[in-house]
Design a protein around this motif. Sequence first.
Motif, short mmCIF file in Angstrom:
data_model
loop_
_atom_site.label_atom_id
_atom_site.label_comp_id
_atom_site.label_asym_id
_atom_site.label_seq_id
_atom_site.Cartn_x
_atom_site.Cartn_y
_atom_site.Cartn_z
N UNK A 13 4.89 -3.29 -17.27
CA UNK A 13 5.09 -4.89 -16.94
C UNK A 13 5.86 -5.12 -15.64
N UNK A 14 7.05 -4.66 -15.64
CA UNK A 14 7.91 -4.76 -14.49
C UNK A 14 7.23 -4.57 -12.88
N UNK A 15 6.38 -3.30 -13.01
CA UNK A 15 5.71 -2.89 -11.69
C UNK A 15 4.55 -4.08 -11.45
N UNK A 16 3.84 -4.57 -12.46
CA UNK A 16 2.89 -5.50 -12.43
C UNK A 16 3.48 -6.82 -11.80
N UNK A 17 4.73 -7.21 -12.29
CA UNK A 17 5.37 -8.53 -12.07
C UNK A 17 5.98 -8.19 -10.52
N UNK A 18 6.28 -6.86 -10.10
CA UNK A 18 6.72 -6.80 -8.90
C UNK A 18 5.36 -6.98 -7.88
N UNK A 54 18.44 0.04 -1.97
CA UNK A 54 17.80 0.77 -3.21
C UNK A 54 16.44 1.11 -3.00
N UNK A 55 15.58 -0.01 -2.37
CA UNK A 55 14.13 0.13 -2.22
C UNK A 55 13.92 1.55 -1.39
N UNK A 56 14.56 1.73 -0.29
CA UNK A 56 14.25 3.22 0.46
C UNK A 56 15.09 4.36 -0.41
N UNK A 57 15.99 4.23 -1.01
CA UNK A 57 16.81 5.31 -1.65
C UNK A 57 16.29 5.72 -2.91
N UNK A 58 15.60 5.00 -3.77
CA UNK A 58 15.04 5.12 -4.95
C UNK A 58 13.48 5.28 -4.82
N UNK A 59 12.86 5.00 -3.62
CA UNK A 59 11.60 5.11 -3.46
C UNK A 59 11.15 3.89 -4.29
N UNK A 60 11.58 2.94 -4.57
CA UNK A 60 10.93 1.77 -5.41
C UNK A 60 11.10 0.42 -5.15
N UNK A 61 10.31 -0.30 -4.94
CA UNK A 61 10.47 -1.82 -4.54
C UNK A 61 10.92 -2.38 -5.96
N UNK A 62 10.36 -2.03 -7.14
CA UNK A 62 10.95 -2.56 -8.53
C UNK A 62 12.38 -2.51 -8.68
N UNK A 72 5.22 5.17 -4.14
CA UNK A 72 6.30 4.78 -5.37
C UNK A 72 5.62 4.85 -6.69
N UNK A 73 4.36 4.49 -6.51
CA UNK A 73 3.60 4.52 -8.05
C UNK A 73 3.06 6.00 -8.44
N UNK A 74 2.16 6.32 -7.38
CA UNK A 74 1.23 7.36 -7.51
C UNK A 74 2.08 8.95 -7.28
N UNK A 127 0.63 -1.13 -0.05
CA UNK A 127 0.19 -0.09 -0.05
C UNK A 127 0.73 1.31 0.07
N UNK A 128 2.05 1.07 0.60
CA UNK A 128 3.04 2.35 0.64
C UNK A 128 3.73 2.53 -0.75
#
Length: 430
Positions: free
Chosen positions: A240-245, A382-390, A86-88, A80-81
């Motif tokens: 697609x990478x986001x959907x897979x993530x 990289x997840x927190x530093x780039x604000x992205x789990x992907x 990350x996305x919106x 949800x975070x």
Amino acid sequence: MGFFKLKEHNTKVGTEFSAGFTTFLTMMYIVPVNGFVLSDAGLPMDAVVTATALITILATLFSGLWSNTPIAMSVGMGLNAYFSYGLVLGMNIPWQTALGIVFLSGILFVILSLTEFRVWVMTSIPMNLRRAISAGIGAFIAFIGLKQMGMIVANKATLVSLGDFSNPNVLLGVLGLILCFIFYAYKVKASFILSIAITSIVAWIFGLGSLPESVLSMPASIAPIYLKLDIFSAMTLSLLPVIITFLITDMFDTLGTLTGVGTRANLFQENNKEDKSLQRTLEADALATTAGSLLGVSTTTSFVESAAGVEAGGRTGLTAVFTAMFFVTTLFMLPLFKSIPSNAIYPVLVVVGVLMFTELGKIDFKESDLATSAASFLIVILMPLTFSITNGISAGFLVYTIIKLAKREFKDLNIGILVITLISILAFIL
């Protein structure tokens, strides 16, 4: 209660009722917390609170009846975070498109949960990398919590720095964080919701928040977010990478939760071919994600807080049914939830992040090779530093594969890892 096979599971109605109430207390926090998190993405909080309560009730009830396990389900913390920040907010994706991404990942999960894909995933991806992903998501949502509380702020010179601790609202967040840690350390069953309640009372006393005009009201309409997902816009190669993530993270989260809870409750025994409970729980989880996106919330998953109900003696789906019944009360608590100060909510993200981060301690770096160590490091950092789990997952798997290829350790590379690596390359190219 022959439907739930209480005698076979050595339990009774009273025990299941108590276990269901215990699970409810431990995870009740998700309704107001998810309301705050998704509202930051632009979704109306009133509708999100109602939708969160509804999907929790429906998913948990269905899980109990379909799989006959004491597993409760709701909107997952972490994803949800990622959905909101990350996305919106991070990628400027409209929340309607983000809901479309959740829907597509849910459909894929439904299809794959009906196959042997679960076994393939479990055997393809090294346990150490799965633990690193969990730890990375923990660092990511903890960072978000600290940022939202004002404990970490932007800084042009150093990117980030400490916030203003003379600000009463920041101090309120510190109080909430301390209370969360203390209650959880003492294993208080309702630690999160209790810390939110006390922090809110302190805020109301010192004028840092407004008292609720009323405690109860009729549920808010979910019309502003119901069926507002944009599936067509989500069906692009760049996403697609986001959907897979979302798919992989939901699967890891669910399998990790079910493994931990199942071990304690003697559920999901792989050597028992007659036991279909794991398969059915995965199916319920996947269907819940798809249904949740239609209602207007991010990924729904099995909740690790179900372990509290198991500790209280819950062994069958009747526990989940009772949990769902208790969650009906949250539909009528909107005025109370809306009056909660944000800095009474965000400390929960930090503590949940810390709990997820502890998975990193299970990786034996002394015994691990460079590929595992480097991949784990990049996933977590990289997840927190780039604000992205992907980005974190993609970088980790790319480095892991490159090092293994360079060292000609081909036996450690299988189709699963190579497929994820290919998707990781697409993530950076697109």
